[in-house]
Design an enzyme around this catalytic site. Structure first.
Site, PDB file in Angstrom:
ATOM      1  N   GLU A 114     -21.867  16.266  -7.868  1.00 13.11           N
ATOM      2  CA  GLU A 114     -20.820  16.359  -6.847  1.00 13.11           C
ATOM      3  C   GLU A 114     -20.954  17.642  -6.021  1.00 13.11           C
ATOM      4  OE1 GLU A 114     -18.724  14.163  -5.786  1.00 13.11           O
ATOM      5  OE2 GLU A 114     -19.392  12.687  -7.264  1.00 13.11           O
ATOM      6  N   TYR A 121     -10.993  16.602  -3.981  1.00 12.70           N
ATOM      7  CA  TYR A 121     -11.944  15.495  -4.000  1.00 12.70           C
ATOM      8  C   TYR A 121     -12.860  15.578  -5.221  1.00 12.70           C
ATOM      9  CZ  TYR A 121     -16.343  13.166  -3.436  1.00 12.70           C
ATOM     10  OH  TYR A 121     -17.471  12.430  -3.700  1.00 12.70           O
ATOM     11  N   ASP A 181     -12.877  11.364   0.539  1.00 16.94           N
ATOM     12  CA  ASP A 181     -13.867  12.086   1.325  1.00 16.94           C
ATOM     13  C   ASP A 181     -13.911  11.487   2.730  1.00 16.94           C
ATOM     14  OD1 ASP A 181     -15.192   9.673   1.013  1.00 16.94           O
ATOM     15  OD2 ASP A 181     -17.062  10.556   0.287  1.00 16.94           O
TER      16      ASP A 181
END
Length: 348
Positions: free
Chosen positions: A32, A115, A133
């Site tokens: 991520e 997020y 996102d």
């Protein structure tokens, strides 16, 4: 029905990515952070390198910041790497090497926002937190006809409230992966494939012919131009380098000696100007000064206009500013550098 339809589509067409084949929170976190501001095609090789070089969060914590920055080299947005390293040290030292398993615990990690926390919480621990996102904002804004400008706390709360009602609480990981994939595959910023979209008949933006108007974006930030004059100083087979200070772009990375000008130097005076700078730095002008390439390097809020010069001295310099250091070829290879400097050095 929305989540069922979306998950069925994902089961048939979802992308097979290495970080989707694990529930290891450390690996998911790495992916991520790497994929923030980075295309999947580029990020995949960095992900493979990091899990090989630093197979556990403790291995990452035990590395030096310079080693981590070197591993990150070429990805840009280097604050991500520094935050990654700091968070790894926090996990290793304060949490005894155990990755936090709650949304709020994950959110405390340096460099982790809502997020990323939602992504890790759902992918690693199956907690029902929706990811929001750019792909999700775009898809949901169009599908439900939402005109609230994105990128604000108000819009985040509005989209989050809607998605909390849509997410499949039994499969939050699959739902989140599906909604991101669908947004990037069909509901693109431009050239959306509405013709083959399974939500076409119920999409507000499509029915009202407003696909190109959604999502509503915040006002653009003004891009600032900066003028960098790099001088590649060499003597006795060695090169001068310096480390960038904190509080600016590329913090902690190494570069060639730099003169930053408030405006572009007149090309007619360029050679003399650089010669004068070198004389002020080292007490003498170089034996040879050759103009090199010019690069335009785009960052989020800045455009760097970089001009390179090569200055050769036929002897060791007796006067060197304290911030500069002499490096040989082997030392240079171990130093983390920006993509801009790498572009120049790789062509030599």
């Amino acid at each position: 029905m929305f989540s069922e339809k979306l998950i069925n589509w994902y089961g048939e067409f979802g992308r097979n990515l290495p970080w989707r084949n694990t529930n290891n929170p450390y690996y998911i976190w790495l992916s991520e952070i790497i994929l923030q501001q980075t295309r999947i095609e580029q990020g995949r090789s960095y992900y493979d390198h990091f899990i090989t070089q630093y197979p556990t969060v403790t291995d990452l914590a035990n590395a030096t910041e310079e080693q981590v920055l070197k591993s990150w080299q070429g990805l840009g947005y280097y604050s991500r790497a520094r935050n990654l390293h700091a968070a790894a040290q926090y996990i290793a030292n304060d949490l005894c090497g155990t990755f936090p398993d709650s949304y709020q615990g994950i959110l405390k990690l340096k460099g982790v926002g809502k997020y990323t926390a939602a992504a890790i919480a759902s992918f690693a621990f199956k907690l029902p937190y929706p990811v929001i996102d750019g792909n999700v904002y775009r898809f949901i804004a169009r599908k439900f006809g939402i005109y609230t400008p994105i990128g604000t706390e108000q819009s985040y709360r509005e989209f989050e409230k809607l998605l909390l009602n849509l997410i499949d609480v039994k499969q939050p990981d699959v739902f989140n992966q599906a909604i991101m994939d669908f947004g990037s595959t069909y509901c693109k910023p431009t050239g959306s494939d509405c013709e083959h979209c399974i939500f076409r008949e119920e999409c507000v933006a499509f029915k009202e012919n407003k696909v190109d108007l959604l999502p509503v974006k915040p006002q653009k930030i003004k891009i600032i131009e900066r003028y960098f004059y790099y001088i590649d100083v060499t003597f006795d087979g060695k090169r001068l380098m310096q480390q960038r200070a904190s509080g600016d772009i590329w913090q902690g990375l190494y570069e060639l000696p730099l003169y930053e000008s408030p405006e572009a130097i007149n090309p007619a005076n360029e050679h003399q100007h650089i010669n004068d700078i070198l004389s002020s730095w080292f007490g003498e002008a170089p034996k040879e000064l050759v103009a090199g390439p010019e690069y335009k390097h785009q960052l989020t809020h800045r455009t760097i206009i970089a001009r390179f010069f090569k200055a050769k001295y036929d002897h060791s310099l007796s006067q060197i500013p304290p911030k500069m250091m002499i490096v040989d070829a082997d030392e240079q290879k171990s130093l983390p550098i920006s993509r801009l400097i790498d572009r120049y050095l790789s062509k030599l």
